[in-house]
Design a protein around this motif. Structure first.
Motif, short mmCIF file in Angstrom:
data_model
loop_
_atom_site.label_atom_id
_atom_site.label_comp_id
_atom_site.label_asym_id
_atom_site.label_seq_id
_atom_site.Cartn_x
_atom_site.Cartn_y
_atom_site.Cartn_z
N ALA A 267 5.35 49.73 79.66
CA ALA A 267 6.42 50.52 79.04
C ALA A 267 6.35 50.39 77.54
CB ALA A 267 7.79 50.04 79.55
N ILE A 268 6.88 51.40 76.84
CA ILE A 268 6.94 51.36 75.38
C ILE A 268 8.13 52.20 74.92
CG2 ILE A 268 5.40 53.36 75.04
CD1 ILE A 268 4.23 51.82 72.61
N THR A 269 8.78 51.77 73.85
CA THR A 269 9.91 52.52 73.31
C THR A 269 10.08 52.17 71.84
OG1 THR A 269 12.22 53.15 73.70
CG2 THR A 269 11.69 50.80 73.83
N SER A 270 10.86 52.96 71.14
CA SER A 270 11.24 52.63 69.76
C SER A 270 12.75 52.73 69.65
CB SER A 270 10.56 53.57 68.76
OG SER A 270 10.91 54.92 69.01
N ASP A 271 13.37 51.80 68.90
CA ASP A 271 14.83 51.82 68.79
C ASP A 271 15.27 52.73 67.65
OD1 ASP A 271 14.43 50.40 66.42
OD2 ASP A 271 14.93 48.46 67.29
N ASP A 272 16.57 52.77 67.38
CA ASP A 272 17.11 53.69 66.37
C ASP A 272 16.58 53.39 64.97
OD1 ASP A 272 18.54 54.83 68.40
OD2 ASP A 272 20.41 53.77 67.98
N ALA A 273 16.15 52.14 64.73
CA ALA A 273 15.63 51.76 63.42
C ALA A 273 14.14 52.01 63.28
CB ALA A 273 15.93 50.28 63.16
N GLY A 274 13.52 52.51 64.37
CA GLY A 274 12.09 52.79 64.33
C GLY A 274 11.21 51.64 64.74
N ASN A 275 11.80 50.54 65.18
CA ASN A 275 11.00 49.41 65.65
C ASN A 275 10.42 49.73 67.03
OD1 ASN A 275 11.86 47.84 63.37
ND2 ASN A 275 13.80 47.48 64.45
N ILE A 276 9.18 49.33 67.24
CA ILE A 276 8.50 49.60 68.51
C ILE A 276 8.52 48.36 69.39
CG2 ILE A 276 6.26 50.13 69.57
CD1 ILE A 276 5.62 51.89 67.20
N PHE A 312 13.65 53.02 77.81
CA PHE A 312 13.97 53.99 76.77
C PHE A 312 15.17 53.50 75.97
CE2 PHE A 312 16.49 55.58 80.37
CZ PHE A 312 17.71 55.94 79.79
N SER A 313 15.27 53.98 74.73
CA SER A 313 16.34 53.57 73.82
C SER A 313 17.31 54.73 73.63
CB SER A 313 15.75 53.17 72.46
OG SER A 313 14.78 52.18 72.61
N TYR A 314 18.60 54.40 73.67
CA TYR A 314 19.63 55.44 73.49
C TYR A 314 20.92 54.81 73.00
CZ TYR A 314 23.10 59.02 74.57
OH TYR A 314 24.14 59.93 74.48
N ASP A 315 21.44 55.33 71.90
CA ASP A 315 22.74 54.92 71.39
C ASP A 315 22.85 53.40 71.20
OD1 ASP A 315 25.30 55.35 70.44
OD2 ASP A 315 26.22 55.23 72.43
N GLY A 316 21.79 52.81 70.62
CA GLY A 316 21.83 51.38 70.34
C GLY A 316 21.62 50.49 71.54
N HIS A 317 21.10 51.04 72.63
CA HIS A 317 20.89 50.25 73.84
C HIS A 317 19.48 50.50 74.40
CE1 HIS A 317 25.29 50.38 73.61
NE2 HIS A 317 25.30 49.27 74.34
N PHE A 318 18.96 49.47 75.06
CA PHE A 318 17.73 49.60 75.84
C PHE A 318 18.11 49.84 77.30
CE2 PHE A 318 15.55 46.56 72.72
CZ PHE A 318 14.90 47.60 72.05
N ASP A 356 7.27 56.48 86.06
CA ASP A 356 6.16 56.08 85.18
C ASP A 356 6.60 55.91 83.73
OD1 ASP A 356 4.22 56.15 87.28
OD2 ASP A 356 4.24 58.33 87.15
N ALA A 357 7.52 56.75 83.28
CA ALA A 357 7.93 56.70 81.88
C ALA A 357 9.29 57.35 81.73
CB ALA A 357 6.92 57.40 80.98
#
Length: 447
Positions: A267-276, A312-318, A356-357
Motif C-alpha cells: 500500500a502507498i498513500t500521501s497525507d494532506d501535507a504531502g508526506n508519503i 488512503f488519506s482523507y480529512d486528516g485520517h488514514f 488492491d488499492a
C-alpha cells in the motif's frame, strides 16, 4: 495351526512397521565453492523456510518478471509465500532421476532472436531444459555441450545479458571462479576474470541490474567487468524476501532496506501535507521532504499489526484496509486509533475485500477503489455511502497499489510505477506512460 498362522502374521506386521522407510537414491555431486554442500538432500515433504537463511541453487525470472528461487527439488515463487515442489510447475525436471537439482537458470531476453526471447533455460548436471510459456520445448532436455558449446557441465550459476547491457545478446555462466561469456548468435565463448566478485551460487538480472548470490548474501555487479560497486555484500533477506521477523538493526539500515527493497509494496498513500507513507509486509517507510523514516507497522499502528491491503488519506485520517476490515487513525505524532474501529469494510465503503488499492485525490471527497481491473467510486460525504463502478482498467491485468498526489495518479506494479494526470485519463489511456522505478525514482535509492 490357526494359532501359529496368527502369530506369524503378527510377527510379519511388526517387522514391516519397524523397517526403516525407503528413500529415493541421492544423486549428489560436488559442492559449490564457498557455500554449503551442493547435494540433492531436500526431498518431497521437506519444510523449507527462506527466512532462516539459505543458499539457493539457482535464481531466475519468469516471462512475467516474477523471480523463481530454486532449492533442491523445491521452488519459491516471488518475494514471499510458501515453498512448493518444482515439478509442480516444471514436471519434466523430475522425469530424469539420474539428474540432480537445478544448478543454474536464466530467462533469455533477446529482441533480435525471437527463437530465444522469453525462453527459460534450466541446467541440471550435464543437461539443459528449455521452456517456453512453461512448456518444455521439443527434443529437450539436451546435452549442455550441444546447445552451448564450450560451456562446462555442473554449473554454479547463469544469467542473461541482452543488448545493450552487453555488446551482443550474451549469457554469462559461472563455475567456481571461472566466468564464461557465451554469444547467443555466434556461439563464441569468451572466458573472463571477475576479480572483485565472490563465487556465485546463483545469479539473475532484475530491473536492469545484475545480482550474484553467494550463500544468503548478494552483490550487485557489472556484467562486463564483474566490478562490484557500493556497500556489498548485502543480506538477501533484506531486499529479495519478505521476512517478518528478520531485518537490519539500526535505523539507517531499516531506511535503506525499505528504500531499496525489490519486494513489491502492499500500500502507498500521501497525507494532506504531502508526506508519503509506503507499506510492505511488516514495515513502513515515510518520506517527509528529504527526510526518511522506517519502522515496523506495529510500532505506530499497533492495532493493525502488519500487512495491509490498501491505505488512503482523507480529512486528516488514514483509512487502512486489511482483509474485510477498516482501521482509521488520526494523522499525528503519534497516530491515534479511532474508537469504534475496526469496522467491516462492507459497512464503511460498501465493498467486500480484499481490495488492491484505494486513494483520494487532493480536495476531493471521493475514494477510488481498485479491485482487479475494476475501479469503483464512493462519495465519502454521502449518507449512506454508495458504491458506483467508474470503469475498467485496460492497460494492466493487476496492480499492487496506487495513490493520488500533485503529479496525479501513481500506479505501482512490482518495482515499477506509472503516472497519469487523473483517473479518467488512466481509464481512457491508449499509450502506456513512462515506466519508472519505485526504489530509485520514487524513494531515491541510489542502487
Amino acid at each position: 495351526m490357526r494359532l501359529i498362522q496368527a502369530l506369524s502374521l503378527c510377527l510379519a506386521l511388526s517387522l514391516s512397521l519397524a523397517a526403516p522407510p525407503q528413500h529415493k537414491e541421492d544423486h549428489s555431486h560436488k559442492g559449490k565453492p564457498g557455500g554449503e554442500g551442493h547435494k540433492h538432500e531436500l526431498h518431497h515433504g521437506a519444510q523449507l523456510d527462506r527466512c532462516k537463511g539459505m543458499e539457493f541453487d539457482a535464481v531466475a525470472v519468469n516471462e512475467e518478471g516474477v523471480p523463481y528461487f530454486f532449492k533442491g527439488d523445491h521452488l519459491f515463487k516471488g518475494f514471499h509465500g510458501k515453498v512448493e515442489l518444482s515439478n509442480k510447475t516444471f514436471p519434466e525436471l523430475d522425469n530424469h532421476h539420474h539428474l540432480g537439482h537445478v544448478d543454474a537458470a536464466f530467462r533469455m531476453h533477446s529482441q533480435d532472436s525471437p527463437d530465444h526471447h522469453d525462453h527459460q533455460f534450466f541446467f541440471l548436471d550435464n543437461k539443459v531444459f528449455s521452456y517456453f510459456k512453461h512448456k518444455l520445448e521439443k527434443d529437450y532436455p539436451k546435452d549442455i555441450s550441444a546447445v552451448f558449446p564450450g560451456i562446462p557441465d555442473h554449473l554454479d550459476a547463469a544469467v542473461e545479458c541482452p543488448k545493450p547491457d552487453c555488446p551482443n545478446d550474451t549469457v554469462i555462466f559461472f563455475k567456481g571462479d571461472e566466468i564464461y561469456h557465451f554469444n547467443m548468435h555466434t556461439k563464441k565463448v569468451d572466458e573472463k576474470e571477475f576479480k572483485s566478485m565472490p563465487n556465485c551460487t546463483g545469479a539473475f538480472r532484475y530491473m536492469g541490474h545484475y545480482y550474484c548470490f553467494h550463500g544468503h548474501q548478494f552483490s550487485k555487479f557489472d556484467p562486463m567487468t564483474g566490478e562490484v560497486q557500493g556497500k556489498y555484500p548485502k543480506e538477501a533477506r533484506d531486499y529479495f524476501m519478505r521476512c517478518p521477523h528478520f531485518g537490519s538493526k539500526t535505523t539507517e539500515d531499516h531506511v535503506e532496506r525499505e528504500q531499496c527493497s525489490r519486494v513489491h509494496l502492499d500500500a502507498i498513500t500521501s497525507d494532506d501535507a504531502g508526506n508519503i507513507y509506503a507499506f510492505r509486509g511488516h514495515h513502513f517507510l515515510s518520506i517527509s521532504g528529504d527526510k526518511f523514516h522506517s519502522d515496523t507497522i506495529e510500532s505506530e499502528f499497533k492495532e493493525l499489526h502488519s500487512e495491509v491491503d490498501s491505505v488512503f488519506s482523507y480529512d486528516g485520517h488514514f483509512y487502512m484496509i486489511k482483509d474485510n476490515n477498516v482501521f482509521v487513525y488520526k494523522v499525528g505524532k503519534p497516530h491515534t486509533h479511532l474508537e469504534g474501529y475496526p469496522k467491516p469494510l462492507k459497512d464503511v465503503l460498501g465493498i467486500d475485500g480484499p481490495v488492491d488499492a484505494a486513494f483520494v485525490c487532493a480536495d476531493h471527497h471521493v475514494v477510488h477503489i481498485i479491485k482487479g481491473q475494476s475501479i469503483y467510486d464512493v462519495d465519502l460525504k454521502a449518507t449512506p455511502r454508495k458504491l458506483v463502478k467508474e470503469g475498467t482498467i485496460t492497460q494492466f491485468k493487476r496492480i499492487d497499489t496506487a495513490m493520488c498526489g500533485p503529479k496525479g495518479v501513481t500506479v505501482v506494479i512490482g518495482n515499477h510505477f506509472y503516472n497519469y494526470d487523473s483517473v479518467p485519463v488512466m481509464l481512457m489511456a491508449k499509450i502506456m506512460p513512462e515506466q519508472q522505478k519505485v526504489s530509485q525514482q520514487l524513494f531515491g535509492c541510489d542502487h
